[in-house]
Design a protein around this motif. Structure first.
Motif, PDB file in Angstrom:
ATOM      1  N   PRO A  74       0.826  -1.203   0.000  1.00 37.10           N
ATOM      2  CA  PRO A  74       0.000   0.000   0.000  1.00 37.10           C
ATOM      3  C   PRO A  74       0.864   1.257   0.000  1.00 37.10           C
ATOM      4  N   GLU A  75       0.308   2.337  -0.542  1.00 36.89           N
ATOM      5  CA  GLU A  75       1.096   3.557  -0.675  1.00 36.89           C
ATOM      6  C   GLU A  75       1.389   4.183   0.683  1.00 36.89           C
ATOM      7  N   VAL A  76       0.420   4.100   1.596  1.00 32.20           N
ATOM      8  CA  VAL A  76       0.627   4.614   2.957  1.00 32.20           C
ATOM      9  C   VAL A  76       0.416   3.439   3.906  1.00 32.20           C
ATOM     10  N   PRO A  77       1.470   2.666   4.172  1.00 24.39           N
ATOM     11  CA  PRO A  77       1.285   1.401   4.901  1.00 24.39           C
ATOM     12  C   PRO A  77       1.018   1.592   6.387  1.00 24.39           C
ATOM     13  N   LEU A  78       0.188   0.707   6.922  1.00 17.68           N
ATOM     14  CA  LEU A  78       0.028   0.578   8.361  1.00 17.68           C
ATOM     15  C   LEU A  78       1.195  -0.233   8.914  1.00 17.68           C
ATOM     16  N   ALA A  79       1.303  -0.258  10.239  1.00 16.06           N
ATOM     17  CA  ALA A  79       2.378  -1.037  10.852  1.00 16.06           C
ATOM     18  C   ALA A  79       2.226  -2.523  10.559  1.00 16.06           C
ATOM     19  N   SER A  80       1.022  -2.953  10.254  1.00 13.16           N
ATOM     20  CA  SER A  80       0.776  -4.371   9.990  1.00 13.16           C
ATOM     21  C   SER A  80       0.970  -4.754   8.529  1.00 13.16           C
ATOM     22  N   ASP A  81       1.314  -3.782   7.677  1.00 13.69           N
ATOM     23  CA  ASP A  81       1.369  -4.029   6.237  1.00 13.69           C
ATOM     24  C   ASP A  81       2.784  -4.324   5.748  1.00 13.69           C
ATOM     25  N   ALA A  82       2.953  -5.471   5.089  1.00 14.72           N
ATOM     26  CA  ALA A  82       4.134  -5.648   4.253  1.00 14.72           C
ATOM     27  C   ALA A  82       3.945  -4.775   3.016  1.00 14.72           C
ATOM     28  N   VAL A  83       5.035  -4.283   2.467  1.00 17.34           N
ATOM     29  CA  VAL A  83       4.960  -3.358   1.337  1.00 17.34           C
ATOM     30  C   VAL A  83       5.573  -4.005   0.101  1.00 17.34           C
ATOM     31  N   THR A  84       4.817  -4.007  -0.971  1.00 20.48           N
ATOM     32  CA  THR A  84       5.335  -4.462  -2.257  1.00 20.48           C
ATOM     33  C   THR A  84       5.887  -3.260  -3.009  1.00 20.48           C
ATOM     34  N   VAL A  85       7.192  -3.276  -3.256  1.00 20.50           N
ATOM     35  CA  VAL A  85       7.831  -2.232  -4.051  1.00 20.50           C
ATOM     36  C   VAL A  85       7.892  -2.733  -5.488  1.00 20.50           C
ATOM     37  N   SER A  86       7.380  -1.935  -6.404  1.00 22.21           N
ATOM     38  CA  SER A  86       7.358  -2.341  -7.807  1.00 22.21           C
ATOM     39  C   SER A  86       8.026  -1.281  -8.663  1.00 22.21           C
ATOM     40  N   ALA A  87       8.421  -1.684  -9.857  1.00 18.53           N
ATOM     41  CA  ALA A  87       9.072  -0.757 -10.779  1.00 18.53           C
ATOM     42  C   ALA A  87       8.747  -1.159 -12.208  1.00 18.53           C
ATOM     43  N   ALA A  88       8.273  -0.194 -12.982  1.00 18.06           N
ATOM     44  CA  ALA A  88       8.148  -0.387 -14.423  1.00 18.06           C
ATOM     45  C   ALA A  88       9.499  -0.046 -15.028  1.00 18.06           C
ATOM     46  N   VAL A  89      10.195  -1.051 -15.541  1.00 15.28           N
ATOM     47  CA  VAL A  89      11.549  -0.879 -16.079  1.00 15.28           C
ATOM     48  C   VAL A  89      11.504  -1.129 -17.579  1.00 15.28           C
ATOM     49  N   ASN A  90      12.025  -0.172 -18.343  1.00 12.54           N
ATOM     50  CA  ASN A  90      12.007  -0.292 -19.799  1.00 12.54           C
ATOM     51  C   ASN A  90      13.329   0.174 -20.386  1.00 12.54           C
ATOM     52  N   ASP A  91      13.727  -0.478 -21.475  1.00 13.96           N
ATOM     53  CA  ASP A  91      14.924  -0.076 -22.209  1.00 13.96           C
ATOM     54  C   ASP A  91      14.685  -0.342 -23.689  1.00 13.96           C
ATOM     55  N   ARG A  92      15.015   0.631 -24.516  1.00 20.05           N
ATOM     56  CA  ARG A  92      14.737   0.504 -25.948  1.00 20.05           C
ATOM     57  C   ARG A  92      15.699  -0.447 -26.639  1.00 20.05           C
ATOM     58  N   GLU A  93      16.976  -0.400 -26.261  1.00 23.91           N
ATOM     59  CA  GLU A  93      17.989  -1.071 -27.064  1.00 23.91           C
ATOM     60  C   GLU A  93      18.214  -2.534 -26.691  1.00 23.91           C
ATOM     61  N   THR A  94      18.156  -2.854 -25.402  1.00 21.77           N
ATOM     62  CA  THR A  94      18.540  -4.200 -24.971  1.00 21.77           C
ATOM     63  C   THR A  94      17.565  -4.733 -23.937  1.00 21.77           C
ATOM     64  N   PRO A  95      17.499  -6.057 -23.770  1.00 21.32           N
ATOM     65  CA  PRO A  95      16.643  -6.633 -22.730  1.00 21.32           C
ATOM     66  C   PRO A  95      17.102  -6.196 -21.340  1.00 21.32           C
ATOM     67  N   ILE A  96      16.164  -6.182 -20.412  1.00 16.59           N
ATOM     68  CA  ILE A  96      16.488  -5.836 -19.029  1.00 16.59           C
ATOM     69  C   ILE A  96      17.312  -6.966 -18.424  1.00 16.59           C
ATOM     70  N   GLY A  97      18.417  -6.601 -17.779  1.00 18.34           N
ATOM     71  CA  GLY A  97      19.259  -7.597 -17.135  1.00 18.34           C
ATOM     72  C   GLY A  97      18.773  -7.895 -15.731  1.00 18.34           C
ATOM     73  N   THR A  98      19.252  -7.129 -14.759  1.00 25.18           N
ATOM     74  CA  THR A  98      18.858  -7.343 -13.369  1.00 25.18           C
ATOM     75  C   THR A  98      18.153  -6.105 -12.828  1.00 25.18           C
ATOM     76  N   VAL A  99      17.213  -6.348 -11.911  1.00 24.79           N
ATOM     77  CA  VAL A  99      16.547  -5.272 -11.174  1.00 24.79           C
ATOM     78  C   VAL A  99      16.641  -5.643  -9.699  1.00 24.79           C
ATOM     79  N   THR A 100      17.230  -4.760  -8.901  1.00 23.97           N
ATOM     80  CA  THR A 100      17.543  -5.079  -7.509  1.00 23.97           C
ATOM     81  C   THR A 100      16.950  -4.037  -6.579  1.00 23.97           C
TER      82      THR A 100
END
Length: 756
Positions: A372-398
């Motif tokens: 959730p965007e504003v998490p409660l103390a009881s909330d695990a948070v999922t961090v996500s990322a839209a990753v894009n590259d024109r020239e080559t495939p995405i390697g690693t996202v950490t």
């Protein structure tokens, strides 16, 4: 006055002209091909662009790029086309419904139509929708590459935008000539706020792709909506320019925006931390800021940290020339006076060489989110990322993250649908989580950082600052709970510019007057929960509950939740000497100072459009007294000695933010007088019953409501009407007559009343 920026590549060199006439950019390559970006407002094409073309010996323009459909960009461009000075391709964003002006009968809509008609009337001009990644070959080794257009990114990603803010659709171009590069992006937005709205952040991702450049045009004329810290850190430009004339009424270029740029490290790590104008004596290394005309000294919104091409007295004649061979150095000079104000022998910079040649492999873009965007103390948070590259495939996202500053094990983010994701475990109330997402593709890496506070956080935890006096956790998401010490419509009308305090400290709660974030009025002594983004303005910490314009129709994670009503909080007694010992620790708190007297300046005798300041003393020291123009303090004369009550604020607009502290009384009562103005509330807020016990929470309080009369007067003596606004209806009752109101006219009624 209009403003003008021109880039001309002549005789194998690149020349850039910054002129206060028109929002436009001209490039002429060694091969003789020409590019015009924007054309200024109506009149500017005829009076500024065409005369400049004549002086440069340019008969026709080969390419035009209209960054977005605002009248100060396309009005003059239509004139240039109608004068038969364009013969080639006219690039723009096309006619998608979310990109064109929302009203075609407005001045902006009419200018857009005139622009299209101008092209249609000239067969030699071909209109074409530009796509991110498109390269305009200007010959002689010079290219203009489109990084962003209409929220679409060269990488293949996109940022949600709509035509509520046409600036956010701006086209961004990276102009490259040999090893020299220049970034121009029209009025592209960076998530900044005005009093009216919060903008989408598109420029951060333009910066991710552009990388290190020599020169940047500060987006949107150097306004508060753009040139955010992520963007400036990414481009590391040694020189920045902003297109704004001295007579513009918008406060451009903004003093905080320019000061932020000057405090940002350039390619060699250098930054300028002073409050004056950087020296260019000796080898100039940047950062240095230029504007076509000097800023007016009487407007405290604009910067004074500039080199300008002309004085105010010579407004309209401030053209600045940038000259480079693209490999060794570039220089700037004031053209109209032959280099008297800006001497090219002094204002010379080395090409930084950080982006050699023409870029063909751009870094990936990373657009983060969390749920959730504003998490409660009881909330695990999922961090996500839209990753894009024109020239080559995405390697690693950490995902690298830390808990209260303690690094945790890095997590590999895995692809789930369109985004890469990783999880952060639930954390206790007040825990700070810092994270950085790093994505690699084709040998290029892009990183972006963010963070949040879990659950409910003590206000004092948000007050941490860096060496520049900026909030250390700017942009972090937080939830607080406290008591209102300065309610809605105290320091700002029609929106939230409130103050909330808990046992650890106080903070400004802010909402722009947009129509995206629901407005929730607060009342003195009310307990509220606030969810928003940590930010600041003029050195003043704030929790901003505003949503950007692209979020219209979305769920609202930010905002204010009203709680129970309580006793109005007492002001903390302090001496001015105690305040001065550590004013930052008191910022946002309600305080009282006994035996105060005004020793310098005065309270304005009548209402003013701007805030005023005086100096008070209590015998231990002196401190600034702020008379906020939204309060009823103006026109009041306190006793010679009085008890001063107010909120400790900060009004400092140059880094480091270590001065400008003041006490702002909320009303005349804070100076020993009588309160004269009740707060203007929505009817729903006036009727608020948070605990559902059928007893109004504001029972007995004086309030003002405004709405449409929906009934006759039900009382033969006295008054009883019903009115309603967009939030509800209410019965107005008095034993004495009000002005007669006619329900048939559905006129608006503004009433002062006590809730009963």
């Amino acid at each position: 006055m209009v403003w003008f920026f021109c880039v001309c590549f002549l005789s194998g060199r690149t020349r850039n002209r910054l002129h206060p006439g028109t929002q436009a950019f001209i490039s002429s390559s060694p091969a003789g091909r020409t590019l015009l970006v924007d054309g200024g407002p109506p009149g500017a094409g005829t009076n500024a662009v065409i005369p400049l073309l004549n002086s440069l010996g340019i008969t026709t323009i080969d390419y035009t790029v209209l960054t977005h459909y605002h009248i100060d960009h396309d009005g003059g461009l239509a004139e240039v086309i109608n004068a038969n000075r364009v013969a080639g391709i006219a690039y723009d964003n096309g006619d998608a419904a979310n990109l064109v002006p929302p009203s075609l009968t407005s001045s902006t809509g009419i200018a857009y139509t005139n622009y299209k008609n101008a092209i249609a009337g000239h067969p030699g001009v071909t209109r074409q929708t530009i796509n991110p990644g498109e390269m305009i070959d200007l010959g002689g080794g010079m290219y203009a590459t489109c990084l962003v257009a209409g929220g679409r990114l060269l990488s293949g990603g996109s940022i949600p935008i709509n035509n509520d803010d046409l600036n956010s659709e701006s086209i961004s171009l990276k102009i490259e000539f040999n090893n020299f590069d220049f970034l121009v992006s029209g009025d592209l937005t960076g998530g900044g706020s005005t009093a009216a709205e919060k903008t989408p952040d598109v420029e951060t991702h333009a910066g991710q792709m552009a990388g290190d450049v020599d020169v940047v045009q500060l987006d949107h004329h150097g306004s508060t909506t753009a040139s955010n810290q992520r963007f400036l850190t990414a481009v590391k430009a040694e020189v920045a320019v902003a297109q704004a004339g001295s007579t513009n009424t918008f406060g451009h270029p903004n003093r905080d925006t320019v000061n932020r740029y000057l405090n940002t490290a350039v390619s060699d790590g250098n930054s300028y931390t002073g409050t004056g104008v950087p020296s260019v004596l000796g080898p100039a290394a940047g950062p240095v800021f230029y504007s076509p005309e000097e800023s007016p000294a009487g407007d405290d919104r604009v910067t004074q940290q500039e080199y300008s091409g002309a004085t105010i007295a010579n407004a309209g004649h401030g053209t600045i020339l940038l000259d480079t061979d693209g490999t060794t150095t570039y220089s700037l000079s004031s053209m109209s006076d032959g280099g008297a104000r800006i001497n090219p022998a002094t204002h010379v910079y080395p090409v930084d060489g950080m982006s050699p040649g023409i870029t063909t492999n751009f870094p990936p873009t990373v657009v983060p989110a969390q749920s959730p965007e504003v998490p409660l103390a009881s909330d695990a948070v999922t961090v996500s990322a839209a990753v894009n590259d024109r020239e080559t495939p995405i390697g690693t996202v950490t995902l690298n993250y830390a808990i209260n500053g303690v690094p945790q094990a890095a997590a590999a983010m895995t692809l789930s649908g369109p985004t890469y994701q990783a999880s952060i475990p639930a954390q206790a109330d007040g825990t700070r989580v810092d994270y950085t997402i790093s994505a690699m593709a084709g040998g290029e890496t892009t990183s972006i950082s963010g963070g949040y506070f879990a659950g409910t956080t003590p206000i004092a935890s948000l007050h941490a600052i860096n060496a520049l006096g900026e909030p250390l956790y700017t942009g972090y998401i937080a939830r607080i709970q406290g008591v209102v010490t300065a309610p809605s419509n105290t320091f700002g009308n029609g929106t939230n510019d409130d103050y909330v305090q808990d046992a650890t400290g106080g903070i400004n709660v802010y909402r722009s007057t947009d129509q995206v974030t629901p407005s929730t009025s607060t009342a003195l002594g009310q307990t509220v929960q606030v969810r928003g983004l940590i930010g600041f303005n003029g050195g003043r910490l704030r929790l901003d509950v505003s949503q950007s314009t692209d979020k219209k129709g979305s769920p609202y994670p930010y905002g204010i939740t009203s709680g129970s009503m309580g006793t109005a909080p007492s002001a903390a007694p302090v001496t001015i000497a105690q305040l001065l010992s550590n004013p930052e620790s008191f910022e946002g708190q309600l305080v009282s100072v006994e035996n105060a007297s005004i020793v310098s300046g005065s309270i304005p005798p009548s209402g003013q459009s701007l805030d005023a300041f005086a100096v008070v003393s209590d015998g231990t020291a002196s401190f600034s007294l702020k008379i906020d123009h939204d309060t009823d303090v103006q026109g009041f004369s306190p006793a010679a000695t009085f008890t001063l009550v107010g909120i400790v604020q900060q009004d400092d607009f140059l880094r480091p933010f270590d001065s400008g502290y003041d006490i702002a009384p909320r009303n005349r009562g804070d100076l020993g007088g009588s309160v004269t103005v009740a707060p203007l509330l929505s009817i729903a807020d006036a009727r608020m019953d948070a605990d559902h016990n059928f007893v109004p929470d504001r029972l007995g309080q004086g309030v003002r409501v405004q709405g449409i009369v929906t009934s006759i007067n039900f009382r033969p003596t006295g008054t009883e009407y019903y009115i309603q606004d967009g939030t509800g209806g209410i019965d107005l009752f008095s034993t004495t007559p009000y002005e007669a109101l006619n329900p048939a006219s559905r006129r608006s009624a503004l009433c002062r009343s006590s809730t009963a």
